[in-house]
Design an enzyme around this catalytic site. Structure first.
Site, short mmCIF file in Angstrom:
data_model
loop_
_atom_site.label_atom_id
_atom_site.label_comp_id
_atom_site.label_asym_id
_atom_site.label_seq_id
_atom_site.Cartn_x
_atom_site.Cartn_y
_atom_site.Cartn_z
N SER A 55 0.81 -1.22 0.00
CA SER A 55 0.00 0.00 0.00
C SER A 55 0.84 1.27 0.00
CB SER A 55 -0.94 0.00 1.22
OG SER A 55 -1.94 -0.98 1.08
N GLU A 127 -3.35 19.34 4.05
CA GLU A 127 -4.42 18.40 3.76
C GLU A 127 -5.49 18.57 4.82
OE1 GLU A 127 -3.05 14.42 3.21
OE2 GLU A 127 -1.94 14.89 1.39
N HIS A 248 -12.14 7.38 1.99
CA HIS A 248 -11.55 8.58 1.40
C HIS A 248 -12.64 9.31 0.62
CE1 HIS A 248 -8.91 11.33 -0.67
NE2 HIS A 248 -7.90 10.90 0.08
N ARG A 297 -11.46 14.04 7.13
CA ARG A 297 -12.02 13.19 6.08
C ARG A 297 -13.41 12.65 6.38
NH1 ARG A 297 -6.62 9.76 4.28
NH2 ARG A 297 -5.69 11.45 3.09
N HIS A 358 -10.78 3.27 2.41
CA HIS A 358 -9.41 3.74 2.22
C HIS A 358 -8.44 3.25 3.28
CE1 HIS A 358 -6.18 6.31 0.90
NE2 HIS A 358 -6.17 7.00 2.03
N ARG A 393 -8.43 8.76 11.21
CA ARG A 393 -7.02 9.12 10.98
C ARG A 393 -6.90 10.51 10.36
NH1 ARG A 393 -3.50 8.64 6.34
NH2 ARG A 393 -5.25 7.76 5.17
#
Length: 557
Positions: A55, A127, A248, A297, A358, A393
């Site tokens: 990954s 981000e 995601h 997210r 994700h 996360r």
């Protein structure tokens, strides 16, 4: 404690010996291998495909660390805790953010080349969930590929690291004291080592990555079938927070029937100023959160899903047309090529996007040295639950977590080695033979598992939807047991072992998600839409019963 459950498999036909066997070849696994070698220990890396096909190579955005002027580990900690929605282990996060900057510098010393400005300073971007630019990237949007390249090169240059590629790990081996003593595995292909074999070792490190293939649409590669979590459960280890699967928000939408690995459109695209819009061009994230498109997210994925429901749409759009061709070509060449390969030119048209599975925020429960509840068994990277991610996360913390906790595992192994606490282990053969064999579902069960999970335990969940998923998964397990009883079991091979791992992980995930009656982080219950700190600001710890069924127990508050 001895292993009580194992996959149905032939008796090992060959044996290899090492000091530390590492399962997985991403940033976490390779970092462990390189660092235990510095302590004089032999290392063996077992990987399911080729060395560079995990990954890590697919990570686009970058690696988060407080490297920029004015940024501090404390600010990084604050952003991580907010994203984790009350379930982060604050001390684990503090370890991550304080040790992270130097760990990145050591990665650079290993040979990883990050993007830099004309003065030689590392370029940083933002981000979702980050209040500062702290994401270091490489090749524009090919950070994971560059990190993988550097680590693979270092590993191949070290003659003390033995490699076994194209190998599916099966089960843990233990000694008479219940200490990890190696593992069984199946090597695909023909050669000196092929078929089922055993690796005997003083310690075992799981770095097997995620379990995204439990869903129909995911950003994870085809090899991400939850093998490490399934092995740990069968070995008697505790896993935690399986219900917190991060979807995601912006994955390239390839049509309603698209399955398997889907192309990711990195959060860094939004970090550089792209907008999320609906078919009418309305920026629906404005007013939803102070960071708009750069909200954590879980918030963005929920907003996209909600807008899709409201409008009866199958996707939303990510609009980066204002970037211009030059920026797309230099900052996001991988994403640009991927989009164009599917007939979409982001220079002239918005990109159709929808959420897809994700990242697993939960996994094999570890302490801050990567030790699991089984002595001698360690875990790091996405397969582990260190407590860093909590219920959701923070973007680009995953590569950093793999790096930092891999170094900590290697340091612990080195210290144990110096203290004489890593003796050679003798496998308890009788216990291994006495372990209960797990019936194998047919390989075609994989698609049914994915369908059940996507429909009932995806972005939106409810008691009804998850009960349907649980019933379907239970039926698959019953059929596998029935076929074994009738002496018509599925053939033991890679496809059926993977199906068994997916079935176990899916069943454990649904059981935990059904028990958590609240909405928190990336766990979204339609029937319990509010966060409930009074009852649920705690973890669910999952283990297997004597009959092999996963059961989740709330942690004491």
């Amino acid at each position: 404690m001895s292993v009580t459950h194992r996959l149905t498999a032939p008796t090992p036909g060959w044996t290899a010996t090492t000091d530390v066997v590492v399962v997985g070849s991403g940033v976490a696994g390779l970092t462990v291998a390189l660092n235990v070698r510095k302590a004089g220990l032999r290392a063996m890396v077992v990987t399911k495909a080729m060395l560079d096909e995990g990954s890590t190579r697919w990570a686009q955005g970058g690696i988060a660390a407080a490297l920029g002027e004015g940024d501090t580990p404390e600010q990084h900690l604050d952003d991580t805790l907010v994203a984790g929605a009350g379930l982060c282990d604050e001390e684990a996060v503090r370890t991550l953010v304080t040790e992270g900057p130097d760990a990145v510098r050591r990665l650079i010393a290993t040979g990883a080349l990050f993007d830099r400005d004309e003065d030689g300073e590392i370029l940083l971007t933002r981000e979702g969930g980050h209040h500062r630019r702290r994401i270091a990237h490489a090749g524009g949007d090919a950070t994971g590929a560059e990190i993988s390249r550097a680590l693979v090169a270092a590993v191949r240059d070290d003659p003390g690291i033995e490699l076994i590629e194209h190998a599916l790990v099966l089960d843990l081996l233990t000694d008479a004291e219940g200490h990890a003593a190696g593992l069984t595995l199946h090597v695909m292909g023909e050669g000196q080592r092929d078929g089922v074999g055993a690796v005997r070792a003083r310690a075992v490190v799981l770095a097997t990555g995620g379990m995204g293939q439990v869903f129909s649409a995911t950003t994870n590669p085809a090899v991400s079938t939850g093998d490490g979590v399934a092995l740990a459960l069968r070995a008697g280890a505790a896993v935690t927070d399986l219900e917190f699967v991060q979807f995601h928000p912006t994955v390239l939408w390839l049509g309603p029937d698209a399955e398997g690995q889907q192309p990711l459109v990195s959060e860094a695209v939004r970090g550089e100023g792209a907008y999320l819009v609906d078919a009418d061009g309305v920026r629906f994230m404005v007013g939803q959160h102070e960071l708009a498109e750069l909200a954590p997210r879980d918030i963005v994925a929920k907003a996209i899903t909600r807008r899709m429901q409201e409008q009866g749409a199958e996707h939303m759009f990510l609009d980066g047309r204002h970037f211009g061709a030059e920026m797309w070509e230099h900052r996001f060449p991988t994403i640009l090529a991927s989009c164009r390969a599917h007939g979409i030119d982001p220079v002239t048209a918005p990109i159709p996007v929808a959420p897809a599975a994700h990242y697993a925020s939960g996994g094999v429960r570890t302490d801050r040295l990567g030790r699991t509840s089984v002595p001698g068994l360690y875990a790091c990277g996405e397969v582990a639950c260190t407590g860093v991610h909590g219920a959701n996360r923070l973007a680009s913390n995953s590569l950093l977590e793999g790096l930092v906790f891999a170094e900590r595992i290697a340091a612990d192994l080195a210290e144990r080695h110096r203290a004489g606490e890593l003796p050679e282990r003798t496998v308890d053969v009788a216990a291994a033979r006495a372990a209960q064999p797990v019936p194998l579902p047919p390989s075609e069960a994989r698609a049914e598992i994915q369908r059940l999970m996507s429909r009932g335990a995806g972005v939106l969940r409810s008691a009804v939807s998850m009960a349907d998923s649980a019933a379907g998964l239970a039926l698959l397990a019953e059929q596998a047991h029935a076929h074994m009883a009738e002496e018509k079991p599925a053939d033991p091979r890679v496809e059926t072992w993977e199906a068994a791992n997916l079935l176990l992980v899916a069943t454990a995930l649904v059981a935990a998600a059904a028990q958590r009656e609240e909405t928190r982080g990336c766990h979204w219950r339609e029937d319990f839409p509010e966060r409930d700190d009074a009852h649920w600001r705690r973890h669910l710890i999952t283990t297997l019963t004597a009959s092999g069924d996963p059961v989740s127990t709330p942690e004491e508050q």
